[in-house]
Design a protein around this motif. Structure first.
Motif, PDB file in Angstrom:
ATOM      1  N   VAL A  76       7.664   7.478   4.543  1.00 23.75           N
ATOM      2  CA  VAL A  76       6.886   6.230   4.455  1.00 23.75           C
ATOM      3  C   VAL A  76       5.446   6.580   4.087  1.00 23.75           C
ATOM      4  CG1 VAL A  76       5.998   4.239   5.718  1.00 23.75           C
ATOM      5  CG2 VAL A  76       8.345   5.028   6.128  1.00 23.75           C
ATOM      6  N   THR A  77       5.001   6.045   2.935  1.00 25.13           N
ATOM      7  CA  THR A  77       3.638   6.353   2.489  1.00 25.13           C
ATOM      8  C   THR A  77       2.694   5.162   2.661  1.00 25.13           C
ATOM      9  OG1 THR A  77       4.288   5.719   0.255  1.00 25.13           O
ATOM     10  CG2 THR A  77       4.332   8.074   0.779  1.00 25.13           C
ATOM     11  N   ASN A  78       3.269   3.994   2.929  1.00 25.03           N
ATOM     12  CA  ASN A  78       2.426   2.784   3.027  1.00 25.03           C
ATOM     13  C   ASN A  78       3.254   1.657   3.645  1.00 25.03           C
ATOM     14  OD1 ASN A  78       3.740   3.102   0.183  1.00 25.03           O
ATOM     15  ND2 ASN A  78       3.524   0.895   0.448  1.00 25.03           N
ATOM     16  N   TYR A  79       2.566   0.634   4.158  1.00 22.71           N
ATOM     17  CA  TYR A  79       3.262  -0.609   4.476  1.00 22.71           C
ATOM     18  C   TYR A  79       3.478  -1.345   3.169  1.00 22.71           C
ATOM     19  CZ  TYR A  79       2.763  -0.277   9.570  1.00 22.71           C
ATOM     20  OH  TYR A  79       2.880   0.091  10.881  1.00 22.71           O
ATOM     21  N   ALA A  80       4.593  -2.057   3.064  1.00 24.57           N
ATOM     22  CA  ALA A  80       4.931  -2.744   1.814  1.00 24.57           C
ATOM     23  C   ALA A  80       3.943  -3.884   1.538  1.00 24.57           C
ATOM     24  CB  ALA A  80       6.358  -3.272   1.898  1.00 24.57           C
ATOM     25  N   ALA A  81       3.992  -4.382   0.300  1.00 20.90           N
ATOM     26  CA  ALA A  81       3.052  -5.413  -0.161  1.00 20.90           C
ATOM     27  C   ALA A  81       3.016  -6.600   0.806  1.00 20.90           C
ATOM     28  CB  ALA A  81       3.470  -5.893  -1.547  1.00 20.90           C
TER      29      ALA A  81
ATOM     30  N   ARG B 214       6.110  -1.306 -11.312  1.00 22.53           N
ATOM     31  CA  ARG B 214       5.101  -2.006 -10.503  1.00 22.53           C
ATOM     32  C   ARG B 214       5.531  -2.015  -9.035  1.00 22.53           C
ATOM     33  NH1 ARG B 214       7.131  -6.698  -8.548  1.00 22.53           N
ATOM     34  NH2 ARG B 214       8.885  -7.634  -9.666  1.00 22.53           N
ATOM     35  N   PHE B 215       4.570  -2.220  -8.140  1.00 23.30           N
ATOM     36  CA  PHE B 215       4.927  -2.467  -6.748  1.00 23.30           C
ATOM     37  C   PHE B 215       5.389  -3.916  -6.620  1.00 23.30           C
ATOM     38  CE2 PHE B 215       1.855   1.113  -6.143  1.00 23.30           C
ATOM     39  CZ  PHE B 215       2.754   1.996  -5.573  1.00 23.30           C
ATOM     40  N   GLU B 216       5.753  -4.323  -5.408  1.00 23.28           N
ATOM     41  CA  GLU B 216       6.375  -5.634  -5.208  1.00 23.28           C
ATOM     42  C   GLU B 216       5.323  -6.696  -4.886  1.00 23.28           C
ATOM     43  OE1 GLU B 216       7.117  -2.768  -3.374  1.00 23.28           O
ATOM     44  OE2 GLU B 216       8.536  -2.251  -4.965  1.00 23.28           O
ATOM     45  N   THR B 217       5.753  -7.957  -4.948  1.00 17.96           N
ATOM     46  CA  THR B 217       4.894  -9.030  -4.447  1.00 17.96           C
ATOM     47  C   THR B 217       5.201  -9.211  -2.955  1.00 17.96           C
ATOM     48  OG1 THR B 217       6.515 -10.791  -4.833  1.00 17.96           O
ATOM     49  CG2 THR B 217       5.011 -10.255  -6.660  1.00 17.96           C
TER      50      THR B 217
ATOM     51  N   VAL C  21      13.076  -0.178   4.203  1.00 15.44           N
ATOM     52  CA  VAL C  21      12.097   0.474   3.323  1.00 15.44           C
ATOM     53  C   VAL C  21      12.370   0.075   1.876  1.00 15.44           C
ATOM     54  CG1 VAL C  21      11.791   2.487   4.837  1.00 15.44           C
ATOM     55  CG2 VAL C  21      13.458   2.597   2.967  1.00 15.44           C
ATOM     56  N   VAL C  22      11.320   0.220   1.041  1.00 17.13           N
ATOM     57  CA  VAL C  22      11.471  -0.114  -0.372  1.00 17.13           C
ATOM     58  C   VAL C  22      11.016   1.061  -1.228  1.00 17.13           C
ATOM     59  CG1 VAL C  22       9.184  -1.257  -0.402  1.00 17.13           C
ATOM     60  CG2 VAL C  22      10.853  -1.819  -2.172  1.00 17.13           C
ATOM     61  N   GLY C  23      11.771   1.315  -2.288  1.00 14.05           N
ATOM     62  CA  GLY C  23      11.411   2.385  -3.215  1.00 14.05           C
ATOM     63  C   GLY C  23      11.972   2.060  -4.588  1.00 14.05           C
ATOM     64  N   MET C  24      11.707   2.950  -5.546  1.00 11.87           N
ATOM     65  CA  MET C  24      12.077   2.628  -6.932  1.00 11.87           C
ATOM     66  C   MET C  24      13.113   3.569  -7.534  1.00 11.87           C
ATOM     67  SD  MET C  24       8.260   2.022  -8.449  1.00 11.87           S
ATOM     68  CE  MET C  24       7.011   1.096  -7.545  1.00 11.87           C
TER      69      MET C  24
ATOM     70  N   GLU D  10      -2.793   6.088  -2.699  1.00 15.30           N
ATOM     71  CA  GLU D  10      -2.426   6.165  -1.280  1.00 15.30           C
ATOM     72  C   GLU D  10      -1.051   6.817  -1.121  1.00 15.30           C
ATOM     73  OE1 GLU D  10      -1.635   2.401   0.584  1.00 15.30           O
ATOM     74  OE2 GLU D  10      -1.841   3.220   2.604  1.00 15.30           O
ATOM     75  N   VAL D  11      -0.116   6.416  -1.996  1.00 17.53           N
ATOM     76  CA  VAL D  11       1.236   6.980  -1.925  1.00 17.53           C
ATOM     77  C   VAL D  11       1.171   8.502  -2.064  1.00 17.53           C
ATOM     78  CG1 VAL D  11       3.467   7.122  -3.116  1.00 17.53           C
ATOM     79  CG2 VAL D  11       2.400   4.886  -2.747  1.00 17.53           C
ATOM     80  N   VAL D  12       0.427   8.963  -3.068  1.00 17.96           N
ATOM     81  CA  VAL D  12       0.337  10.404  -3.321  1.00 17.96           C
ATOM     82  C   VAL D  12      -0.336  11.117  -2.150  1.00 17.96           C
ATOM     83  CG1 VAL D  12      -0.713  12.157  -4.822  1.00 17.96           C
ATOM     84  CG2 VAL D  12       0.358  10.131  -5.827  1.00 17.96           C
TER      85      VAL D  12
ATOM     86  N   SER E 225      11.967  11.226  -0.754  1.00 15.98           N
ATOM     87  CA  SER E 225      11.436  10.166  -1.601  1.00 15.98           C
ATOM     88  C   SER E 225      10.364   9.377  -0.866  1.00 15.98           C
ATOM     89  CB  SER E 225      12.602   9.223  -1.909  1.00 15.98           C
ATOM     90  OG  SER E 225      12.457   8.681  -3.162  1.00 15.98           O
ATOM     91  N   ALA E 226       9.335   8.965  -1.601  1.00 16.09           N
ATOM     92  CA  ALA E 226       8.300   8.117  -0.999  1.00 16.09           C
ATOM     93  C   ALA E 226       8.795   6.672  -0.950  1.00 16.09           C
ATOM     94  CB  ALA E 226       7.027   8.183  -1.837  1.00 16.09           C
ATOM     95  N   VAL E 227       8.504   5.985   0.143  1.00 21.01           N
ATOM     96  CA  VAL E 227       8.905   4.576   0.274  1.00 21.01           C
ATOM     97  C   VAL E 227       7.798   3.778   0.953  1.00 21.01           C
ATOM     98  CG1 VAL E 227      11.405   5.012   0.425  1.00 21.01           C
ATOM     99  CG2 VAL E 227      10.019   4.987   2.524  1.00 21.01           C
ATOM    100  N   GLY E 228       7.850   2.456   0.747  1.00 20.02           N
ATOM    101  CA  GLY E 228       7.008   1.551   1.507  1.00 20.02           C
ATOM    102  C   GLY E 228       7.800   1.041   2.704  1.00 20.02           C
ATOM    103  N   SER E 229       7.128   0.798   3.820  1.00 19.73           N
ATOM    104  CA  SER E 229       7.816   0.333   5.036  1.00 19.73           C
ATOM    105  C   SER E 229       7.753  -1.178   5.158  1.00 19.73           C
ATOM    106  CB  SER E 229       7.162   0.963   6.269  1.00 19.73           C
ATOM    107  OG  SER E 229       7.642   0.337   7.452  1.00 19.73           O
TER     108      SER E 229
ATOM    109  N   ARG F 242      -3.610  -3.997  -0.025  1.00 19.37           N
ATOM    110  CA  ARG F 242      -3.029  -3.709  -1.338  1.00 19.37           C
ATOM    111  C   ARG F 242      -2.221  -2.421  -1.250  1.00 19.37           C
ATOM    112  NH1 ARG F 242      -6.403  -0.065  -4.314  1.00 19.37           N
ATOM    113  NH2 ARG F 242      -5.724  -0.915  -6.294  1.00 19.37           N
ATOM    114  N   VAL F 243      -1.399  -2.193  -2.264  1.00 22.89           N
ATOM    115  CA  VAL F 243      -0.617  -0.946  -2.299  1.00 22.89           C
ATOM    116  C   VAL F 243      -1.122  -0.145  -3.492  1.00 22.89           C
ATOM    117  CG1 VAL F 243       1.688   0.057  -2.473  1.00 22.89           C
ATOM    118  CG2 VAL F 243       1.408  -2.166  -1.382  1.00 22.89           C
ATOM    119  N   SER F 244      -1.430   1.117  -3.281  1.00 24.52           N
ATOM    120  CA  SER F 244      -1.946   1.891  -4.407  1.00 24.52           C
ATOM    121  C   SER F 244      -1.206   3.214  -4.560  1.00 24.52           C
ATOM    122  CB  SER F 244      -3.447   2.160  -4.234  1.00 24.52           C
ATOM    123  OG  SER F 244      -3.652   3.210  -3.315  1.00 24.52           O
TER     124      SER F 244
END
Ligand code: HPA
Length: 259
Positions: free
Chosen positions: A198-203, A156-159, A173-176, A213-215, A80-84, A208-210
């Motif tokens: 991990v595909t990105n640093y979290a918001a 949506r991504f997080e604030t 990590v954060v994911g949906m 970028e995740v893909v 699974s893809a997640v933000g760090s 920004r998170v896009s």
């Protein structure tokens, strides 16, 4: 014994001699790709559907796990893809998850009309987790052992404020999507581990998170995920696991599969 895989598209390309079939479940039909990885029979389900058509809040969680259980697998490895949330875990890192916090509250369960409370003290299979981590080390992938996955509702991504709160709560990590997936695996009595990518640093940690970028980062990490799984699967297949599902096999047969 075969091993089940749940992931994004791309993992199929690792499967040799793959063929796809439609598996009927009480929750809808599911495409299951079967084949071999490094000599191990595998059944693969694409979490979001074969055309990535189901967003996180509408993934057919119950159908996906039911279809895999129906193929006879007793172990599932998911990716699974997640933000760090942690500076020291940059994009490209792989994390073997060992806990979750549920902020999605989706109320999706197999036990809708019967009272069954499953134990999730150890939601992810400790034995399979160790194998995944050791395999990652052996193939020199940037893998980390242990991490808490916080699940949001999405899509949506997080604030940044939410991410700050999640960090205070102890998330790494954060994911949906991982809740309810991991919980349904326990309910239906299959051993489950999650390799988070991990595909990105979290918001708030990057400008920004896009989705793009995740893909893109996910597809760049694909090679490491594949090498890790290729190494791990024969060991996972042979593994005699610490049995956290033992209590639930009978319930699963009676109330879920036996319907
Ligand atoms: N947040 C939620 N889900 C995600 C993220 C994120 O930053 N990256 C990949 N999936």
């Amino acid at each position: 014994m075969a091993v089940g895989l749940i992931g994004g598209s791309g993992l199929e390309r690792l499967i040799e001699g793959d063929k796809s079939s439609l598996v009927a479940t009480p929750y809808g039909d599911v495409y299951v790709v079967s084949g071999e990885i490094n000599g191990v029979e595998v059944f693969f389900v694409s979490r979001h559907g074969p055309h990535h058509e189901h967003p996180p809040h509408r993934v057919r969680y119950r159908a996906n796990l039911y279809a895999l259980k129906k193929t006879g697998v007793e172990k599932i490895i998911a990716t699974s893809a997640v933000g760090s949330l942690l500076e020291e875990m940059p994009p490209g890192s792989l994390v073997v998850i060992d806990q979750f916090i549920d902020f999605a509250k989706r109320h999706i369960t197999y036990y809708d009309d019967v009272v069954v409370h499953v134990d999730v003290t150890r939601p992810y299979c400790p034995s399979m987790n160790r194998v995944l981590f050791e395999a990652g080390r052996r193939v020199k992938a940037p893998v980390r052992m242990g991490g808490t996955y916080i699940c949001t509702e999405g899509p949506r991504f997080e604030t940044p404020a939410e991410i700050e709160m999640f960090r205070m709560l102890g998330a790494s990590v954060v994911g949906m999507t991982n809740v309810p997936e991991v919980v349904l695996a326990r309910e239906i009595a299959v051993h489950y581990s999650l390799l988070a990518v991990v595909t990105n640093y979290a918001a708030g940690m990057q400008s920004r998170v896009s989705q793009e970028e995740v893909v893109e980062v996910m597809s760049r990490a694909e090679e490491n995920v594949k090498r890790l799984l290729y190494e791990a699967l024969p060991r996972i297949d042979e593994l005699s696991v610490e049995d956290d599902c033992i209590l639930y096999r009978e319930y699963a047969e009676k109330y879920i599969m036996g319907r």
